[in-house]
Design a protein around this motif. Structure first.
Motif, PDB file in Angstrom:
ATOM      1  N   SER A  69       0.833  -1.204   0.000  1.00  0.00           N
ATOM      2  CA  SER A  69       0.000   0.000   0.000  1.00  0.00           C
ATOM      3  C   SER A  69       0.867   1.253   0.000  1.00  0.00           C
ATOM      4  N   TYR A  70       1.938   1.248   0.799  1.00  0.00           N
ATOM      5  CA  TYR A  70       2.845   2.398   0.846  1.00  0.00           C
ATOM      6  C   TYR A  70       3.533   2.594  -0.497  1.00  0.00           C
ATOM      7  N   LYS A  71       3.922   1.500  -1.139  1.00  0.00           N
ATOM      8  CA  LYS A  71       4.583   1.618  -2.446  1.00  0.00           C
ATOM      9  C   LYS A  71       3.639   2.224  -3.472  1.00  0.00           C
ATOM     10  N   PHE A  72       2.381   1.774  -3.478  1.00  0.00           N
ATOM     11  CA  PHE A  72       1.427   2.359  -4.410  1.00  0.00           C
ATOM     12  C   PHE A  72       1.227   3.830  -4.102  1.00  0.00           C
ATOM     13  N   LEU A  73       1.130   4.167  -2.836  1.00  0.00           N
ATOM     14  CA  LEU A  73       0.919   5.554  -2.443  1.00  0.00           C
ATOM     15  C   LEU A  73       2.076   6.435  -2.901  1.00  0.00           C
ATOM     16  N   VAL A  74       3.293   5.978  -2.686  1.00  0.00           N
ATOM     17  CA  VAL A  74       4.467   6.794  -2.994  1.00  0.00           C
ATOM     18  C   VAL A  74       4.750   6.866  -4.489  1.00  0.00           C
ATOM     19  N   TYR A  75       4.554   5.773  -5.203  1.00  0.00           N
ATOM     20  CA  TYR A  75       4.872   5.755  -6.633  1.00  0.00           C
ATOM     21  C   TYR A  75       3.646   5.959  -7.516  1.00  0.00           C
ATOM     22  N   GLY A  76       2.537   5.342  -7.177  1.00  0.00           N
ATOM     23  CA  GLY A  76       1.364   5.357  -8.033  1.00  0.00           C
ATOM     24  C   GLY A  76       0.589   6.657  -8.002  1.00  0.00           C
ATOM     25  N   LEU A  77       0.357   7.194  -6.800  1.00  0.00           N
ATOM     26  CA  LEU A  77      -0.439   8.408  -6.680  1.00  0.00           C
ATOM     27  C   LEU A  77       0.170   9.584  -7.444  1.00  0.00           C
ATOM     28  N   PRO A  78       1.467   9.890  -7.270  1.00  0.00           N
ATOM     29  CA  PRO A  78       2.027  11.009  -8.049  1.00  0.00           C
ATOM     30  C   PRO A  78       1.974  10.764  -9.553  1.00  0.00           C
ATOM     31  N   LEU A  79       2.221   9.533  -9.968  1.00  0.00           N
ATOM     32  CA  LEU A  79       2.188   9.229 -11.401  1.00  0.00           C
ATOM     33  C   LEU A  79       0.792   9.421 -11.969  1.00  0.00           C
ATOM     34  N   ILE A  80      -0.207   8.898 -11.284  1.00  0.00           N
ATOM     35  CA  ILE A  80      -1.583   9.015 -11.760  1.00  0.00           C
ATOM     36  C   ILE A  80      -2.024  10.479 -11.786  1.00  0.00           C
ATOM     37  N   LEU A  81      -1.719  11.227 -10.709  1.00  0.00           N
ATOM     38  CA  LEU A  81      -2.098  12.641 -10.682  1.00  0.00           C
ATOM     39  C   LEU A  81      -1.385  13.430 -11.772  1.00  0.00           C
ATOM     40  N   PHE A  82      -0.100  13.168 -11.970  1.00  0.00           N
ATOM     41  CA  PHE A  82       0.658  13.889 -12.991  1.00  0.00           C
ATOM     42  C   PHE A  82       0.108  13.618 -14.386  1.00  0.00           C
ATOM     43  N   MET A  83      -0.090  12.350 -14.693  1.00  0.00           N
ATOM     44  CA  MET A  83      -0.549  11.981 -16.036  1.00  0.00           C
ATOM     45  C   MET A  83      -1.961  12.509 -16.315  1.00  0.00           C
ATOM     46  N   THR A  84      -2.871  12.353 -15.369  1.00  0.00           N
ATOM     47  CA  THR A  84      -4.244  12.798 -15.612  1.00  0.00           C
ATOM     48  C   THR A  84      -4.343  14.320 -15.678  1.00  0.00           C
ATOM     49  N   SER A  85      -3.658  15.020 -14.775  1.00  0.00           N
ATOM     50  CA  SER A  85      -3.757  16.479 -14.792  1.00  0.00           C
ATOM     51  C   SER A  85      -3.082  17.073 -16.019  1.00  0.00           C
ATOM     52  N   THR A  86      -1.934  16.516 -16.417  1.00  0.00           N
ATOM     53  CA  THR A  86      -1.247  17.016 -17.609  1.00  0.00           C
ATOM     54  C   THR A  86      -2.084  16.756 -18.861  1.00  0.00           C
ATOM     55  N   SER A  87      -2.617  15.556 -18.971  1.00  0.00           N
ATOM     56  CA  SER A  87      -3.441  15.221 -20.142  1.00  0.00           C
ATOM     57  C   SER A  87      -4.712  16.058 -20.192  1.00  0.00           C
ATOM     58  N   ALA A  88      -5.377  16.195 -19.062  1.00  0.00           N
ATOM     59  CA  ALA A  88      -6.612  16.982 -19.021  1.00  0.00           C
ATOM     60  C   ALA A  88      -6.335  18.440 -19.374  1.00  0.00           C
ATOM     61  N   ALA A  89      -5.273  19.004 -18.810  1.00  0.00           N
ATOM     62  CA  ALA A  89      -4.929  20.398 -19.122  1.00  0.00           C
ATOM     63  C   ALA A  89      -4.601  20.553 -20.606  1.00  0.00           C
ATOM     64  N   TYR A  90      -3.881  19.609 -21.160  1.00  0.00           N
ATOM     65  CA  TYR A  90      -3.504  19.687 -22.580  1.00  0.00           C
ATOM     66  C   TYR A  90      -4.742  19.666 -23.484  1.00  0.00           C
TER      67      TYR A  90
END
Length: 140
Positions: A69-90
């Motif tokens: 759970s900690y690994k997903f939180l540390v690696y997955g959450l930033p990746l998902i937020l970065f990809m979705t926010s960048t794509s949505a903004a674009y």
């Protein structure tokens, strides 16, 4: 992962445990230059929830579910937020024909990484006080 450690210091409701970290591959290969088979001594500090005394042997176990759970939180959450926010903004900026869509999308992505860091830090502070730890001690 399980291991046995020795309590080296007790004080202030904390214990310091000497723990020999096992090698990554589990074998000692003389021809390997990676030196992954070398065991190292580490000192870990824990709350003294098990009433350990200096010199006691303790078993150190990890809670695999919490670690994943900690690994997903540390690696997955930033990746998902970065990809979705960048794509949505674009896509939103392209739809309205705004100039510099790449740069603005990148800035939105970086802001989402800062937000992810704040979220992770607040969750980490919450779990720091929790008794449901990723590393469990057991007196032998």
């Amino acid at each position: 992962m399980e291991g046995v450690g020795i309590v080296r210091k007790v004080g202030n409701n904390k214990i310091i445990v000497e723990f020999v970290r096992q090698s990554a591959c589990g074998e000692s290969c003389a021809t390997c230059s990676a030196k992954c088979a070398e065991s190292e001594v580490e000192f870990l500090e824990f709350n003294n929830n098990i009433s350990a005394k200096q010199g006691d042997l303790v078993k150190i176990k990890n809670n695999t579910k919490n670690i994943l759970s900690y690994k997903f939180l540390v690696y997955g959450l930033p990746l998902i937020l970065f990809m979705t926010s960048t794509s949505a903004a674009y896509f939103i900026l392209n739809k309205y024909s705004i100039n510099n869509t790449d740069l603005i999308s990148l800035i939105v992505g970086i802001i989402s990484l800062v937000i992810a860091f704040i979220i992770i830090k607040s969750i980490d502070n919450k779990y720091k006080k929790s008794t449901d730890a990723a590393i469990l001690l057991e007196k032998l």
